[in-house]
Design an enzyme around this catalytic site. Structure first.
Site, PDB file in Angstrom:
ATOM      1  N   GLY A   1       0.834  -1.193   0.000  1.00 14.18           N
ATOM      2  CA  GLY A   1       0.000   0.000   0.000  1.00 14.18           C
ATOM      3  C   GLY A   1       0.863   1.234   0.000  1.00 14.18           C
ATOM      4  O   GLY A   1       2.094   1.162  -0.102  1.00 14.18           O
TER       5      GLY A   1
ATOM      6  N   MET B   1       1.658   3.127   2.341  1.00 11.36           N
ATOM      7  CA  MET B   1       2.533   3.281   3.500  1.00 11.36           C
ATOM      8  C   MET B   1       3.633   2.233   3.569  1.00 11.36           C
ATOM      9  O   MET B   1       4.475   2.280   4.463  1.00 11.36           O
ATOM     10  CB  MET B   1       1.696   3.237   4.787  1.00 11.36           C
ATOM     11  CG  MET B   1       0.620   4.308   4.861  1.00 11.36           C
ATOM     12  SD  MET B   1       1.288   5.985   4.758  1.00 11.36           S
ATOM     13  CE  MET B   1       2.187   6.073   6.297  1.00 11.36           C
TER      14      MET B   1
ATOM     15  N   ASP C   1      -7.971   5.940   8.470  1.00  8.42           N
ATOM     16  CA  ASP C   1      -8.000   5.325   7.137  1.00  8.42           C
ATOM     17  C   ASP C   1      -8.861   4.062   7.159  1.00  8.42           C
ATOM     18  O   ASP C   1      -8.457   3.009   6.678  1.00  8.42           O
ATOM     19  CB  ASP C   1      -6.588   5.011   6.656  1.00  8.42           C
ATOM     20  CG  ASP C   1      -6.536   4.759   5.139  1.00  8.42           C
ATOM     21  OD1 ASP C   1      -7.466   5.207   4.432  1.00  8.42           O
ATOM     22  OD2 ASP C   1      -5.583   4.109   4.675  1.00  8.42           O
TER      23      ASP C   1
END
Length: 537
Positions: A24, A26, A146
């Site tokens: 992802g 991150m 998130d």
């Protein structure tokens, strides 16, 4: 320092990274083995921005580790267990890693993609588990920020719901990466106050959960659009229309998707309401009754309230368009999005339900009158004669139609009057936006739409899945008719239509949009904007 052993990388002298299982914005998630304790774990390798200086990279690592350690203190059966937080690398290239429990099972997004949406009982179970998890996190001063189906895991065999990926979490008292100027998150699930750059709290996570409930029930977020500009407009300004599948849980969805965070449904109350649904099959209202702050025009079910209006404008001027524009500008600033980025993005048998005349096809020309001049204002209404003038969102223009109304239509749509109906057509007539004004009829909008639906098969080839819903428009009685049909020809293909009818100032108005079934998300945006900006002139 990382080493190689048995063709696998070992970090911190202990955790052997064996296979990537996720990626992802991150970082990367690995399936790994804790060689000291002999157990399987998941390891998240957090990405460091290449553009950061050595000092900025150090500060980012420090923030990441501080927040990860705070999350590691959370103990809840529906929050991912964090076992360890380590750094590994060489000199300035040391990277942070978070070692977590390994959940055998995919994400909620994977489940929906493979098996389709869930029913209301399962959605309620998921919501209860996540609300309980959020209450624990919020009480500890941790905001997730998130929440979306991709960040919820479902354990195989037990169906245990686990909230994961606290990668952009915010800990009370800490300054986070996202506060330094860049927006991190998923716009379709992001609360409007975060979009506008306002300070956020636990209520922002609850908004995201409301969007998630809609997604697991219908297959997509209610704010999904074909462009970032469309998503921003849907989140911060457009009327919110939960999917029909959310109707059993509507009091909870409405309460969570309240744009004013001070009025948004709390976690404990939402959990209580969902538990009541699981026990009785009915969702009670909140302890403090929900009172919408603005007009109701549902997508099949009642809509939710928009943000509170700004201070009153001078007499004779509408604040609605100004509000929309201001929120979009604030959203762009909060999300780091430029105006240029935003710009990148049926009475023809489709609708026009008043059954007083036949429905001409999109190419009918016998009843077409000469096209009068249409006043078009791009971006704002500058005509002095409009107490109800509106501002067109980015990508639209405000058309003041000589037939006695104004509304925002997408750029590139052209006017095509057909008798008593006026159309705005996209190139190749892919999208057809229709408007009709007529005298009020017996029984009002609901009766008109019901009669039209009863005659749907005669006016719309292959008519099916028709549904008429009683609703309101600007506080006035209205009816929404939605249906699917086969189009006027095999080459045109199946189409879907949204059609709203209401009475205002002694007239009956009908606004509809039809589009190919594969483009209903875009059609719904056009419909939302048309209804939202429509005003008699």
């Amino acid at each position: 320092m990382g080493t190689e052993g048995d063709d696998f990388r070992v970090i911190a002298g202990r955790y052997r990274l064996e296979a990537r299982i996720g990626r992802g914005g991150m970082g990367v998630v690995w399936r790994a083995t804790d060689q000291l304790l002999g157990r399987r774990v998941a390891v998240k390798e957090l990405a460091l921005e290449a553009s950061l200086s050595a000092e900025e990279a150090r500060q980012q690592r420090d923030r990441t580790l501080r927040e990860a350690r705070a999350v590691a203190q959370l103990r809840h059966p529906h929050i991912i267990v964090v076992h360890d937080v380590v750094e590994d690398g060489v000199a300035d290239d040391e990277r942070p890693y978070i070692v977590m429990e390994l959940i055998d099972g995919g994400s909620l997004a994977d489940r929906i993609a493979a098996r389709g949406p869930v029913d209301a009982a399962e959605a309620a179970r998921i919501g209860i588990d996540l609300l309980s998890a959020l209450r624990t996190a919020h009480e500890a001063g941790v905001l997730h920020r998130d929440i979306k189906p991709a960040n919820v895991l479902v354990e195989s065999g037990t169906d245990r719901v686990v909230l994961t990926d606290f990668g952009i979490a915010q800990v009370a008292g800490a300054t986070t990466l996202t506060e330094t100027g860049s927006f991190v998150g998923s716009p379709e699930y992001t609360a409007p106050e975060r979009m506008s750059g306002a300070r956020t709290g636990p209520a922002s996570d609850l908004w995201s959960l409301g969007a998630l409930l809609c997604a697991v029930l219908s297959g997509e977020s209610p704010f999904r659009r074909d462009s970032l500009g469309g998503i921003l407009h849907a989140v911060v300004a457009a009327e919110i229309r939960p999917p029909a599948q959310a109707e059993p849980l509507l009091p909870v969805v409405r309460g969570l998707l309240e744009r004013d965070p001070d009025r948004r449904l709390g976690a404990a109350e939402a959990e209580r309401m969902l538990r009541a649904f699981r026990e009785t099959g009915r969702t009670p209202g909140p302890a403090v009754p929900y009172t919408p702050t603005q007009r109701d025009v549902p997508h099949r079910t009642p809509p939710l309230s928009p943000p509170p209006p700004p201070s009153p404008a001078p007499a004779g001027h509408s604040t609605r368009g100004v509000l929309v524009a201001a929120l979009l500008v604030a959203a762009m600033a909060g999300a780091g999005v430029s105006a240029a980025a935003l710009l990148m993005h049926g009475g023809d048998g489709d609708g026009g339900g008043t059954p007083t005349s036949s429905a001409p096809g999109p190419t009918t020309s016998a009843s077409v009158s000469p096209t009068p001049t249409v006043t078009v204002t791009r971006g704002a209404a500058t005509s002095p004669a409009a107490a109800n003038s509106h501002t067109a969102p980015s990508g639209y223009r405000l058309a003041r139609d000589p037939a006695g109304f104004s509304l925002a239509v997408p750029e590139g749509f052209t006017r095509d009057p057909q008798g008593e109906r006026v159309f705005y057509m996209s190139p190749w007539d892919t999208f057809r936006l229709g408007i009709k004004a007529a005298d009020p009829q017996t029984g009002g909008p609901l009766a008109v739409m019901s009669r039209s639906a009863a005659n749907g098969a005669s006016t719309n080839p292959g008519y099916h899945d028709g549904r008429v819903t009683r609703t309101t428009h600007d506080g006035k009685p209205a009816a929404l008719w939605e249906f699917t049909w086969n189009g006027f020809s095999a080459s045109e293909g199946p189409r879907h239509t949204y059609d709203l009818c209401w009475e205002e100032d002694g007239r009956m108005y009908d606004v509809w949009v039809s589009a190919p079934v594969g483009k209903v998300a875009e059609a719904r945006e056009y419909f939302d904007v048309a209804v939202d900006t429509f005003a008699p002139t």
